[in-house]
Design a protein around this motif. Structure first.
Motif, PDB file in Angstrom:
ATOM      1  N   VAL A  82      74.133  -2.183 104.995  1.00 11.23           N
ATOM      2  CA  VAL A  82      74.976  -3.158 105.702  1.00 11.23           C
ATOM      3  C   VAL A  82      74.872  -4.521 105.031  1.00 11.23           C
ATOM      4  O   VAL A  82      75.889  -5.191 104.783  1.00 11.23           O
ATOM      5  CB  VAL A  82      74.570  -3.245 107.189  1.00 11.23           C
ATOM      6  N   LEU A  83      73.650  -4.943 104.731  1.00 16.83           N
ATOM      7  CA  LEU A  83      73.454  -6.230 104.059  1.00 16.83           C
ATOM      8  C   LEU A  83      74.111  -6.245 102.689  1.00 16.83           C
ATOM      9  O   LEU A  83      74.692  -7.260 102.273  1.00 16.83           O
ATOM     10  CB  LEU A  83      71.958  -6.537 103.931  1.00 16.83           C
ATOM     11  N   LEU A  84      74.033  -5.130 101.991  1.00 12.12           N
ATOM     12  CA  LEU A  84      74.666  -5.037 100.679  1.00 12.12           C
ATOM     13  C   LEU A  84      76.187  -5.103 100.801  1.00 12.12           C
ATOM     14  O   LEU A  84      76.860  -5.738  99.983  1.00 12.12           O
ATOM     15  CB  LEU A  84      74.236  -3.737  99.992  1.00 12.12           C
ATOM     16  N   GLY A  85      76.721  -4.471 101.842  1.00 14.60           N
ATOM     17  CA  GLY A  85      78.159  -4.542 102.085  1.00 14.60           C
ATOM     18  C   GLY A  85      78.619  -5.955 102.391  1.00 14.60           C
ATOM     19  O   GLY A  85      79.658  -6.416 101.878  1.00 14.60           O
ATOM     20  N   ILE A  86      77.853  -6.663 103.218  1.00 16.73           N
ATOM     21  CA  ILE A  86      78.166  -8.063 103.529  1.00 16.73           C
ATOM     22  C   ILE A  86      78.124  -8.890 102.252  1.00 16.73           C
ATOM     23  O   ILE A  86      78.974  -9.770 102.028  1.00 16.73           O
ATOM     24  CB  ILE A  86      77.170  -8.608 104.572  1.00 16.73           C
ATOM     25  N   SER A  87      77.137  -8.610 101.408  1.00 13.88           N
ATOM     26  CA  SER A  87      77.013  -9.324 100.136  1.00 13.88           C
ATOM     27  C   SER A  87      78.256  -9.130  99.277  1.00 13.88           C
ATOM     28  O   SER A  87      78.763 -10.083  98.682  1.00 13.88           O
ATOM     29  CB  SER A  87      75.784  -8.821  99.367  1.00 13.88           C
ATOM     30  N   ALA A  88      78.739  -7.900  99.201  1.00 15.77           N
ATOM     31  CA  ALA A  88      79.909  -7.605  98.369  1.00 15.77           C
ATOM     32  C   ALA A  88      81.144  -8.361  98.858  1.00 15.77           C
ATOM     33  O   ALA A  88      81.910  -8.914  98.056  1.00 15.77           O
ATOM     34  CB  ALA A  88      80.169  -6.099  98.364  1.00 15.77           C
ATOM     35  N   VAL A  89      81.323  -8.405 100.172  1.00 16.25           N
ATOM     36  CA  VAL A  89      82.467  -9.137 100.740  1.00 16.25           C
ATOM     37  C   VAL A  89      82.335 -10.625 100.429  1.00 16.25           C
ATOM     38  O   VAL A  89      83.311 -11.286 100.039  1.00 16.25           O
ATOM     39  CB  VAL A  89      82.566  -8.903 102.260  1.00 16.25           C
ATOM     40  N   TYR A  90      81.134 -11.151 100.582  1.00 19.08           N
ATOM     41  CA  TYR A  90      80.899 -12.573 100.307  1.00 19.08           C
ATOM     42  C   TYR A  90      81.203 -12.904  98.848  1.00 19.08           C
ATOM     43  O   TYR A  90      81.806 -13.935  98.542  1.00 19.08           O
ATOM     44  CB  TYR A  90      79.457 -12.938 100.647  1.00 19.08           C
ATOM     45  N   VAL A  91      80.792 -12.020  97.936  1.00 22.82           N
ATOM     46  CA  VAL A  91      81.051 -12.249  96.506  1.00 22.82           C
ATOM     47  C   VAL A  91      82.558 -12.326  96.245  1.00 22.82           C
ATOM     48  O   VAL A  91      83.025 -13.177  95.486  1.00 22.82           O
ATOM     49  CB  VAL A  91      80.409 -11.122  95.662  1.00 22.82           C
TER      50      VAL A  91
END
Length: 203
Positions: A160-169
């Motif tokens: 989930v944190l990695l997914g949020i990171s990808a969206v933020y990028v």
């Protein structure tokens, strides 16, 4: 670096606990998550200074680690991992960008404040800015062993944190412009408490 990157690396610090003393692993993962995020609670009050301690935090983490090794318990393990995660957060900010709204422009020489040295440490820019592709790569590097470790709850949380990171990028540069627009909409009494970097002219 992104808050999610710091959180994931904080959780990754719990992996040795999972191997050496698995009974303490759940609290270690939680402590790593909290410790990795905690320094950024100063985001709107002296960011990268008020709660960032790259030197003193490291010393405190080493002492806490020694205590956890000599007298392992839920409390000492949590303290050690939490302080280590917070120290890693503060120390790794040196390798990122400066403290500015658009860090990809490279105009700030303030990476993180060292209370020990009594001055700001300059950014190394190995990670060009928070939300850069290399920042996402670091987040993925931390998430991978957590996912492979086999604990379903923390594996899912890492993804989930990695997914949020990808969206933020994907949205990072647009968010900088949006922050300026939103800051302008705030009433003057509230705007006085907004960090100056959010009140820069829109570009």
């Amino acid at each position: 670096m992104m808050a999610t990157t710091h959180a994931l690396w904080g959780m990754a610090l719990a992996l040795p606990v999972l191997v050496a003393a698995p009974e303490y692993a759940p609290v270690a993962f939680v402590a790593g998550l909290v410790g990795g995020l905690a320094p950024d609670l100063d985001l709107y009050a002296g960011h990268r200074k008020t709660l960032h301690y790259p030197v003193y935090g490291t010393v405190a983490a080493i002492l806490a680690l020694a205590l956890a090794v000599l007298s392992p318990s839920t409390a000492t393990v949590a303290l050690a991992v939490g302080l280590a995660a917070a120290a890693l957060h503060a120390g790794s900010d040196i390798f990122g960008s400066g403290l500015e709204l658009r860090p990809w422009e490279g105009n700030s020489e303030r990476a993180v404040y060292s209370h020990y040295h009594g001055r700001w440490l300059r950014p190394r820019r190995l990670v060009r800015y928070d939300g850069s592709p290399e920042d996402l790569a670091l987040a993925g590097l931390a998430a991978a062993p957590i996912v492979l470790a086999g604990d379903a709850v923390f594996a899912i949380l890492s993804l989930v944190l990695l997914g949020i990171s990808a969206v933020y990028v994907l949205l990072r540069r647009r968010l900088a412009a949006l922050a300026v627009r939103l800051a302008r909409l705030l009433p003057p009494t509230v705007r006085a408490y907004v960090p100056p970097r959010y009140l820069e002219p829109e570009r």
